[in-house]
Design a protein around this motif. Structure first.
Motif, PDB file in Angstrom:
ATOM      1  N   ALA A 151      -6.352  62.305  11.403  1.00  0.00           N
ATOM      2  CA  ALA A 151      -5.617  61.187  10.771  1.00  0.00           C
ATOM      3  C   ALA A 151      -5.284  61.585   9.340  1.00  0.00           C
ATOM      4  N   ASN A 152      -5.050  60.596   8.474  1.00  0.00           N
ATOM      5  CA  ASN A 152      -4.666  60.884   7.090  1.00  0.00           C
ATOM      6  C   ASN A 152      -5.936  60.956   6.228  1.00  0.00           C
ATOM      7  N   THR A 153      -6.242  62.153   5.744  1.00  0.00           N
ATOM      8  CA  THR A 153      -7.432  62.314   4.893  1.00  0.00           C
ATOM      9  C   THR A 153      -7.029  62.427   3.423  1.00  0.00           C
TER      10      THR A 153
ATOM     11  N   ASP B 151      -7.074  44.654  16.282  1.00  0.00           N
ATOM     12  CA  ASP B 151      -6.002  44.273  17.210  1.00  0.00           C
ATOM     13  C   ASP B 151      -4.937  45.378  17.242  1.00  0.00           C
ATOM     14  N   THR B 152      -5.249  46.451  17.989  1.00  0.00           N
ATOM     15  CA  THR B 152      -4.340  47.586  18.076  1.00  0.00           C
ATOM     16  C   THR B 152      -4.521  48.254  19.432  1.00  0.00           C
ATOM     17  N   SER B 153      -3.814  49.358  19.641  1.00  0.00           N
ATOM     18  CA  SER B 153      -3.964  50.076  20.912  1.00  0.00           C
ATOM     19  C   SER B 153      -3.761  51.563  20.671  1.00  0.00           C
TER      20      SER B 153
ATOM     21  N   PRO C 139       2.170  70.568   5.700  1.00  0.00           N
ATOM     22  CA  PRO C 139       2.505  69.294   5.050  1.00  0.00           C
ATOM     23  C   PRO C 139       1.310  68.355   4.954  1.00  0.00           C
ATOM     24  N   HIS C 140       1.445  67.366   4.090  1.00  0.00           N
ATOM     25  CA  HIS C 140       0.477  66.264   4.076  1.00  0.00           C
ATOM     26  C   HIS C 140       0.493  65.597   5.446  1.00  0.00           C
ATOM     27  N   GLN C 141      -0.693  65.222   5.905  1.00  0.00           N
ATOM     28  CA  GLN C 141      -0.835  64.726   7.269  1.00  0.00           C
ATOM     29  C   GLN C 141      -0.954  63.209   7.274  1.00  0.00           C
ATOM     30  N   ALA C 142       0.173  62.516   7.077  1.00  0.00           N
ATOM     31  CA  ALA C 142       0.132  61.046   7.077  1.00  0.00           C
ATOM     32  C   ALA C 142       0.658  60.488   8.386  1.00  0.00           C
ATOM     33  N   ASN C 143       1.713  61.102   8.889  1.00  0.00           N
ATOM     34  CA  ASN C 143       2.377  60.545  10.069  1.00  0.00           C
ATOM     35  C   ASN C 143       3.156  61.676  10.745  1.00  0.00           C
ATOM     36  N   ARG C 144       2.964  61.817  12.033  1.00  0.00           N
ATOM     37  CA  ARG C 144       3.616  62.891  12.786  1.00  0.00           C
ATOM     38  C   ARG C 144       5.143  62.824  12.659  1.00  0.00           C
TER      39      ARG C 144
ATOM     40  N   GLU D 285       2.042  56.516  19.309  1.00  0.00           N
ATOM     41  CA  GLU D 285       3.514  56.517  19.267  1.00  0.00           C
ATOM     42  C   GLU D 285       4.050  56.435  17.839  1.00  0.00           C
ATOM     43  N   ARG D 286       3.443  55.588  17.007  1.00  0.00           N
ATOM     44  CA  ARG D 286       3.967  55.384  15.652  1.00  0.00           C
ATOM     45  C   ARG D 286       3.475  56.416  14.646  1.00  0.00           C
ATOM     46  N   THR D 287       2.335  57.098  14.932  1.00  0.00           N
ATOM     47  CA  THR D 287       1.746  58.001  13.927  1.00  0.00           C
ATOM     48  C   THR D 287       1.362  59.387  14.442  1.00  0.00           C
TER      49      THR D 287
ATOM     50  N   ASP E   6      -6.713  44.597   8.256  1.00  0.00           N
ATOM     51  CA  ASP E   6      -5.303  45.004   8.183  1.00  0.00           C
ATOM     52  C   ASP E   6      -5.040  46.156   9.155  1.00  0.00           C
ATOM     53  N   ARG E   7      -4.554  45.818  10.340  1.00  0.00           N
ATOM     54  CA  ARG E   7      -4.350  46.851  11.363  1.00  0.00           C
ATOM     55  C   ARG E   7      -3.252  47.835  10.970  1.00  0.00           C
ATOM     56  N   GLY E   8      -2.396  47.400  10.014  1.00  0.00           N
ATOM     57  CA  GLY E   8      -1.304  48.272   9.578  1.00  0.00           C
ATOM     58  C   GLY E   8      -1.772  49.458   8.745  1.00  0.00           C
TER      59      GLY E   8
ATOM     60  N   ASN F  91       2.648  49.164   1.847  1.00  0.00           N
ATOM     61  CA  ASN F  91       3.891  48.783   2.511  1.00  0.00           C
ATOM     62  C   ASN F  91       4.385  50.040   3.228  1.00  0.00           C
ATOM     63  N   GLY F  92       3.950  50.176   4.479  1.00  0.00           N
ATOM     64  CA  GLY F  92       4.166  51.422   5.221  1.00  0.00           C
ATOM     65  C   GLY F  92       5.616  51.850   5.309  1.00  0.00           C
ATOM     66  N   ARG F  93       6.503  50.871   5.581  1.00  0.00           N
ATOM     67  CA  ARG F  93       7.924  51.233   5.743  1.00  0.00           C
ATOM     68  C   ARG F  93       8.514  51.794   4.468  1.00  0.00           C
ATOM     69  N   GLU F  94       8.160  51.167   3.327  1.00  0.00           N
ATOM     70  CA  GLU F  94       8.681  51.632   2.029  1.00  0.00           C
ATOM     71  C   GLU F  94       8.151  53.028   1.708  1.00  0.00           C
TER      72      GLU F  94
ATOM     73  N   ALA G 299      -4.121  60.398  -5.600  1.00  0.00           N
ATOM     74  CA  ALA G 299      -4.118  59.973  -4.194  1.00  0.00           C
ATOM     75  C   ALA G 299      -3.802  61.149  -3.268  1.00  0.00           C
ATOM     76  N   CYS G 300      -2.883  60.935  -2.323  1.00  0.00           N
ATOM     77  CA  CYS G 300      -2.630  61.973  -1.311  1.00  0.00           C
ATOM     78  C   CYS G 300      -2.025  63.236  -1.902  1.00  0.00           C
ATOM     79  N   ALA G 301      -1.427  63.141  -3.089  1.00  0.00           N
ATOM     80  CA  ALA G 301      -0.842  64.323  -3.730  1.00  0.00           C
ATOM     81  C   ALA G 301      -1.876  65.072  -4.566  1.00  0.00           C
TER      82      ALA G 301
HETATM   83  O1  UT7 Z   1      -0.601  59.175   2.768  1.00  0.00           O
HETATM   84  C1  UT7 Z   1       0.182  58.377   1.954  1.00  0.00           C
HETATM   85  C2  UT7 Z   1       1.525  58.282   2.486  1.00  0.00           C
HETATM   86  N1  UT7 Z   1       1.555  57.352   3.576  1.00  0.00           N
HETATM   87  C3  UT7 Z   1       2.525  57.433   4.465  1.00  0.00           C
HETATM   88  O2  UT7 Z   1       3.338  58.337   4.390  1.00  0.00           O
HETATM   89  C4  UT7 Z   1       2.625  56.358   5.498  1.00  0.00           C
HETATM   90  C5  UT7 Z   1       4.067  56.015   5.711  1.00  0.00           C
HETATM   91  N2  UT7 Z   1       4.263  54.936   6.674  1.00  0.00           N
HETATM   92  C6  UT7 Z   1       4.012  55.069   7.991  1.00  0.00           C
HETATM   93  O3  UT7 Z   1       3.510  56.072   8.438  1.00  0.00           O
HETATM   94  C7  UT7 Z   1       4.446  53.951   8.904  1.00  0.00           C
HETATM   95  O4  UT7 Z   1       5.239  53.049   8.187  1.00  0.00           O
HETATM   96  C8  UT7 Z   1       3.254  53.189   9.551  1.00  0.00           C
HETATM   97  C9  UT7 Z   1       2.561  54.078  10.563  1.00  0.00           C
HETATM   98  C10 UT7 Z   1       2.278  52.747   8.481  1.00  0.00           C
HETATM   99  C11 UT7 Z   1       3.773  51.961  10.285  1.00  0.00           C
HETATM  100  O5  UT7 Z   1       4.728  52.331  11.234  1.00  0.00           O
HETATM  101  P1  UT7 Z   1       6.103  51.508  11.347  1.00  0.00           P
HETATM  102  O6  UT7 Z   1       6.849  52.092  12.447  1.00  0.00           O
HETATM  103  O7  UT7 Z   1       6.712  51.520   9.981  1.00  0.00           O
HETATM  104  O8  UT7 Z   1       5.578  50.082  11.778  1.00  0.00           O
HETATM  105  P2  UT7 Z   1       5.756  48.706  11.026  1.00  0.00           P
HETATM  106  O9  UT7 Z   1       4.841  48.623   9.861  1.00  0.00           O
HETATM  107  O10 UT7 Z   1       7.203  48.475  10.793  1.00  0.00           O
HETATM  108  O11 UT7 Z   1       5.263  47.698  12.145  1.00  0.00           O
HETATM  109  C12 UT7 Z   1       5.934  47.581  13.389  1.00  0.00           C
HETATM  110  C13 UT7 Z   1       5.190  46.599  14.240  1.00  0.00           C
HETATM  111  C14 UT7 Z   1       4.880  45.274  13.546  1.00  0.00           C
HETATM  112  O12 UT7 Z   1       5.008  44.249  14.491  1.00  0.00           O
HETATM  113  P3  UT7 Z   1       6.316  43.319  14.502  1.00  0.00           P
HETATM  114  O13 UT7 Z   1       6.374  42.701  13.122  1.00  0.00           O
HETATM  115  O14 UT7 Z   1       7.461  44.239  14.765  1.00  0.00           O
HETATM  116  O15 UT7 Z   1       6.022  42.366  15.597  1.00  0.00           O
HETATM  117  C15 UT7 Z   1       3.439  45.427  13.141  1.00  0.00           C
HETATM  118  O16 UT7 Z   1       2.783  44.183  13.084  1.00  0.00           O
HETATM  119  O17 UT7 Z   1       3.923  47.150  14.628  1.00  0.00           O
HETATM  120  C16 UT7 Z   1       2.896  46.225  14.306  1.00  0.00           C
HETATM  121  N3  UT7 Z   1       1.697  46.979  13.952  1.00  0.00           N
HETATM  122  C17 UT7 Z   1       0.757  47.342  14.836  1.00  0.00           C
HETATM  123  N4  UT7 Z   1       0.637  47.113  16.149  1.00  0.00           N
HETATM  124  C18 UT7 Z   1      -0.440  47.616  16.768  1.00  0.00           C
HETATM  125  C19 UT7 Z   1       1.349  47.455  12.732  1.00  0.00           C
HETATM  126  N5  UT7 Z   1       0.187  48.119  12.828  1.00  0.00           N
HETATM  127  C20 UT7 Z   1      -0.192  48.046  14.120  1.00  0.00           C
HETATM  128  C21 UT7 Z   1      -1.317  48.552  14.808  1.00  0.00           C
HETATM  129  N6  UT7 Z   1      -1.391  48.314  16.131  1.00  0.00           N
HETATM  130  N7  UT7 Z   1      -2.280  49.272  14.207  1.00  0.00           N
END
Ligand code: UT7
Length: 322
Positions: A278-280, A29-31, A248-253, A37-39, A152-154, A213-216, A113-115
């Motif tokens: 993506a993130n390898t 369930d994603t797009s 840099p590590h490639q986790a998020n643009r 946009e987020r990554t 887990d789409r997150g 916990n992506g945000r943390e 892990a990624c480090a």
């Molecule tokens: O390599 C190890 C290091 N890892 C990282 O550095 C990753 C660090 N974290 C991140 O890159 C970002 O936190 C993520 C890309 C994982 C997530 O981005 P975000 O902007 O922090 O999104 P969020 O987790 O706060 O979710 C925002 C919204 C949520 O919906 P609601 O609660 O606002 O309605 C999620 O349910 O986006 C939703 N969402 C998705 N929607 C569509 C989460 N994943 C998806 C998805 N498709 N795949």
């Protein structure tokens, strides 16, 4: 002159199967719009059954040795960073050793892990400086497609598979100060629960899948990585302007762009592969490095800053003169 670890060659391996965001969106369930946009991720490579961490690591290592003009006889040690080893033991590094036909020296895996690649670089560099080895392969190789939770789409849209490798050779620093200038590795185990795999072979047949916990993690990544790159520059009496390339590590643009801005680097001086790989995890930095050296962007003499952060939390940086 002190001994330096010269980055003599780099190599990469990516599985041939490319999976687009749209393909994932058929079962998750994603797009494509959300993921981009987020990554910044557009696609990732997923391994076929035979493409294990050892298989891909071997291919990347072969390419790194070829680029360095080195052979199996030149390899004193193999350090392989992975969170997805072929087996609990022997170490995946030793499967690579056997496949390369290396019959001497040492090999072990690193779980950071990624480090992991930065950790491996740090260990190898310290061994080379101390005279304990003259030629060391440092490899990052990962098959995260096998530890993702597809419910887990997150997290399941964020990762890909692949391997990258460098061959380090002991050399005199010479006036040009070529080689690894310094490495800096850190960990904070108290943050182990914001990014982890909820199982292992030691846990009642539960191989586990990735939990984050992506945000943390995002929050810690921006702070810790900024500290870590400043630490690397300060240790060498260098400033932002001295850096030619950030790899840099490639986790998020968004994290990559924030780091580039902090260093005052124009976007064209920051190597980005997250859109295609993506993130390898442990493979992301050596894959990006191999790409930018391979296509001639990073040239001999360039000062390159590497950084990564991942589960542990574990993070670090390295400053290298090509
Ligand atoms: O390599 C190890 C290091 N890892 C990282 O550095 C990753 C660090 N974290 C991140 O890159 C970002 O936190 C993520 C890309 C994982 C997530 O981005 P975000 O902007 O922090 O999104 P969020 O987790 O706060 O979710 C925002 C919204 C949520 O919906 P609601 O609660 O606002 O309605 C999620 O349910 O986006 C939703 N969402 C998705 N929607 C569509 C989460 N994943 C998806 C998805 N498709 N795949």
């Amino acid at each position: 002159m002190p001994i330096r670890s010269i980055l003599a060659g780099t190599g990469a391996y990516l599985p041939s199967r490319v999976v687009s965001n749209d393909e994932l969106a058929r079962t998750v369930d994603t797009s494509d719009a959300w993921i981009q946009e987020r990554t910044g991720i557009r696609q990732r490579h997923f391994a076929a059954p035979h493409e294990t961490a050892a298989f891909m690591g071997t291919e990347a290592a072969r390419a790194a040795l070829a680029a360095a003009g080195a052979t199996a006889a030149d390899v004193d040690g193999i350090i392989l960073a992975t969170s997805t080893p072929d087996q609990a033991f022997p170490a995946t590094a030793l499967r690579v050793q056997a496949a390369l036909g290396v019959t001497h020296g040492f090999g072990f895996d690193i779980a950071a892990a990624c480090a992991g690649f930065i950790y491996g670089l740090s260990v190898a560099d310290n061994m080379i400086r101390a005279g304990g080895a003259k030629g060391v392969l440092v490899i990052g190789s990962e098959v995260y497609s096998r530890i993702l939770n597809w419910q887990d789409r997150g997290t399941c849209v964020l990762f890909g598979d692949g391997a990258g490798a460098v061959f380090l050779r002991a050399g005199e620093g010479s006036g040009s100060d070529r080689g690894i200038l310094s490495t800096h590795i850190h960990a904070q185990g108290t943050l182990g629960d914001i990014l982890y795999v909820d199982g292992a072979v030691g846990q009642h047949d539960k191989p586990g899948t990735l939990v984050m916990n992506g945000r943390e993690v995002f929050r810690h990544a921006v702070t810790r990585l900024a500290e870590s790159v400043e630490e690397a520059l300060a240790a060498n009496g260098l400033g932002h302007r001295d850096v030619d390339w950030l790899v840099p590590h490639q986790a998020n643009r968004r994290i990559i762009d924030a780091m580039g801005r902090k260093l005052g680097l124009p976007p064209e001086r920051v190597v980005v592969t997250v859109d295609r790989h993506a993130n390898t995890s442990a493979a992301s930095v050596p894959l990006a490095l191999a790409e930018a050296i391979g296509d001639g962007r990073i040239r001999p003499g360039s000062l390159v800053l590497l950084e990564a952060l991942g589960g542990g939390l574990a993070w670090g940086s390295a400053l290298v003169r090509l």
